[in-house]
Design a protein around this motif. Structure first.
Motif, mmCIF file in Angstrom:
data_model
loop_
_atom_site.group_PDB
_atom_site.id
_atom_site.type_symbol
_atom_site.label_atom_id
_atom_site.label_comp_id
_atom_site.label_asym_id
_atom_site.label_seq_id
_atom_site.Cartn_x
_atom_site.Cartn_y
_atom_site.Cartn_z
ATOM 1 N N TRP A 291 0.703 -1.283 0.136
ATOM 2 C CA TRP A 291 0.064 -0.008 -0.005
ATOM 3 C C TRP A 291 0.841 1.289 -0.155
ATOM 4 C CZ3 TRP A 291 -4.754 -0.766 3.811
ATOM 5 C CH2 TRP A 291 -5.411 -1.993 3.253
ATOM 6 N N ASN A 346 -5.549 -3.863 -2.919
ATOM 7 C CA ASN A 346 -6.376 -2.724 -2.624
ATOM 8 C C ASN A 346 -6.854 -2.233 -4.117
ATOM 9 O OD1 ASN A 346 -7.232 0.175 -2.302
ATOM 10 N ND2 ASN A 346 -6.765 -0.346 -0.060
ATOM 11 N N TYR A 348 -8.352 0.428 -5.034
ATOM 12 C CA TYR A 348 -8.312 1.782 -4.931
ATOM 13 C C TYR A 348 -6.843 2.265 -5.235
ATOM 14 C CZ TYR A 348 -13.137 1.498 -3.134
ATOM 15 O OH TYR A 348 -14.380 0.850 -2.830
ATOM 16 N N VAL A 406 -11.092 -2.545 -0.706
ATOM 17 C CA VAL A 406 -10.116 -2.097 0.146
ATOM 18 C C VAL A 406 -9.068 -2.998 0.433
ATOM 19 C CG1 VAL A 406 -9.594 -1.012 2.683
ATOM 20 C CG2 VAL A 406 -11.813 -0.385 1.324
ATOM 21 N N TYR A 407 -9.362 -4.189 0.361
ATOM 22 C CA TYR A 407 -8.625 -5.648 0.572
ATOM 23 C C TYR A 407 -8.322 -6.239 -0.523
ATOM 24 C CZ TYR A 407 -10.392 -3.907 5.430
ATOM 25 O OH TYR A 407 -10.732 -3.190 6.426
#
Length: 450
Positions: A291, A346, A348, A406-407
């Motif tokens: 991330w 992720n 996004y 998100v994951y």
């Protein structure tokens, strides 16, 4: 005196059923292919091929019926991702990589969702799709539970107990996503305004799917399912929400506390969700390291990103030494493999790093528009008591996918379900006539949601 017309013969009703659902059968076929074992490593899958046939069938129906493809609003909302993806394709490492990435994004976020939107004609079609997803989830869930009981699943903490269904150890999120989608559909159908027998059957299916979801040991799927089901219950009514929460809690106590179904491992997996700074496991460390690397890539090129499928090439230049060389997979009919970490897990951040702010605003803007319009339709359906089950299913599937992003990100044989989910949500939010404004298709809806 009112004349009573004779009921149509059963044979005629059965014969007319396939013609009645002819339009949506390609979508059902896509769901059925995901019940088959996955063969091959990487590349296209049978589900990808069938998703292409879904788009082709939709195009043929439009040509034969001389119908307008999409309304102006639907075209804008579903077409938004094209802008960011097209710009990011120009920054790809090669023309081949650009074509591959562009085709994948258009397949998942534009073409297949548009086709599903057009092939689902009304709420009866939508319910058939929802029940098909429930059936697929029960099938995959049953295989997953069998894998846990017999020790033939994927490796988890040195034991071959992780439920992965037919997706194998290389796509450990596949069964979890399928089971979660089925659970969301079942809960939406149970909370709707259909016949009592169908609502009861849907509630039983939802409870049954809790076990395979737990045995998937997928923290992201657990979080997304908990958020989504909580939202569905609240949107359907607070009193029912309290009753359902109590029932789920009772089942959880019996399964985990009373019968001890995977209690130690489940408790350890649940507690690991909050262990971010205090001794996290390696998978959590890898996830947050990637991330951070994705954010650093975006800072280098904030507007357009590093280009489609560019994350693997730029990862090592932005990731810290805490990142491991890959994740280990084993079991479920496959041998030991070391899989490289090629995405931030992720969606996004993957979009942000590869497509920049332009791509993220385009894709997230499209999803937000679907969510807002879908929720508006859900509130109207709740007031009129017509189509509440379809509204809860459509909005629930979309919420689950947006939370799970998100994951997780796209990749693997189960990715085509993301396209189907977006198409289902688009049907509810963007259908020309307004799916939530149509007259009820069955007499049971007239009774309302009580």
């Amino acid at each position: 005196m009112t004349q009573v017309l004779p009921a149509p013969p059963l044979v005629a009703v059965v014969a007319a059923a396939p013609r009645r659902f002819l339009s949506v059968l390609p979508v059902i076929a896509l769901i059925v292919t995901l019940a088959l074992p996955v063969s091959g490593d990487g590349g296209g899958t049978l589900a990808d091929a069938v998703s292409g046939l879904v788009v082709l069938c939709c195009a043929l129906r439009l040509v034969r019926g001389r119908r307008r493809p999409l309304s102006r609003t639907a075209a804008v909302v579903l077409g938004l991702p094209v802008a960011g993806v097209a710009v990011a394709a120009t920054g790809a490492a090669s023309a081949g990589v650009a074509a591959e990435g562009l085709g994948r994004y258009l397949q998942i976020f534009v073409l297949v969702p548009a086709a599903v939107l057009l092939l689902i004609r009304d709420r009866r079609d939508a319910r058939l799709v929802a029940w098909s997803l429930v059936g697929l989830a029960l099938w995959q869930g049953a295989i997953g539970v069998h894998q846990f009981v017999t020790g033939t699943g994927a490796s988890y903490q040195g034991e071959m107990i992780r439920a992965v269904g037919t997706f194998g150890a290389t796509d450990i999120m596949g069964m979890a996503a399928v089971v979660a989608f089925g659970l969301v559909c079942a809960l939406g159908l149970a909370l709707g305004s259909g016949p009592a027998r169908q609502r009861t059957a849907a509630a039983v299916c939802a409870l049954a799917l809790l076990l395979p979801l737990a045995l998937s040991f997928s923290r992201g799927a657990w979080i997304a399912t908990a958020v989504t089901c909580g939202a569905q219950l609240v949107l359907a009514g607070l009193r029912r929400a309290v009753r359902v929460f109590a029932a789920v809690a009772a089942v959880a106590v019996v399964l985990v506390g009373g019968l001890g179904v995977g209690s130690a491992m489940l408790q350890e997996r649940i507690s690991s969700i909050t262990q971010v700074a205090d001794a996290p496991d390696q998978s959590v460390t890898d996830r947050y390291t990637m991330w951070t690397a994705a954010v650093d890539m975006w800072r280098d090129r904030p507007l357009t990103g590093v280009g489609l499928k560019g994350f693997p090439d730029h990862r090592d230049g932005h990731a810290s030494l805490a990142l491991s060389s890959g994740s280990d997979t084993d079991g479920a009919g496959a041998g030991f493999r070391r899989q490289p970490l090629l995405s931030p897990h992720n969606m996004y951040l993957l979009i942000l790093s590869e497509q920049g702010l332009l791509g993220l605003l385009a894709l997230a803007g499209s999803w937000l528009a679907l969510l807002v319009r879908g929720l508006r339709g859900l509130l109207r359906a709740r007031r009129s008591a017509h189509g509440l089950d379809c509204a809860l299913v459509a909005c629930g599937l979309l919420v689950w996918q947006l939370v799970d992003f998100v994951y997780a990100d796209i990749g693997g044989p189960s990715t085509v379900l993301t396209a189907l989910v977006l198409g289902f949500a688009a049907w509810w939010a963007l259908a020309d006539e307004g799916a939530h404004d149509r007259a009820p298709e069955d007499a049971h809806e007239k009774a309302g949601d009580r």
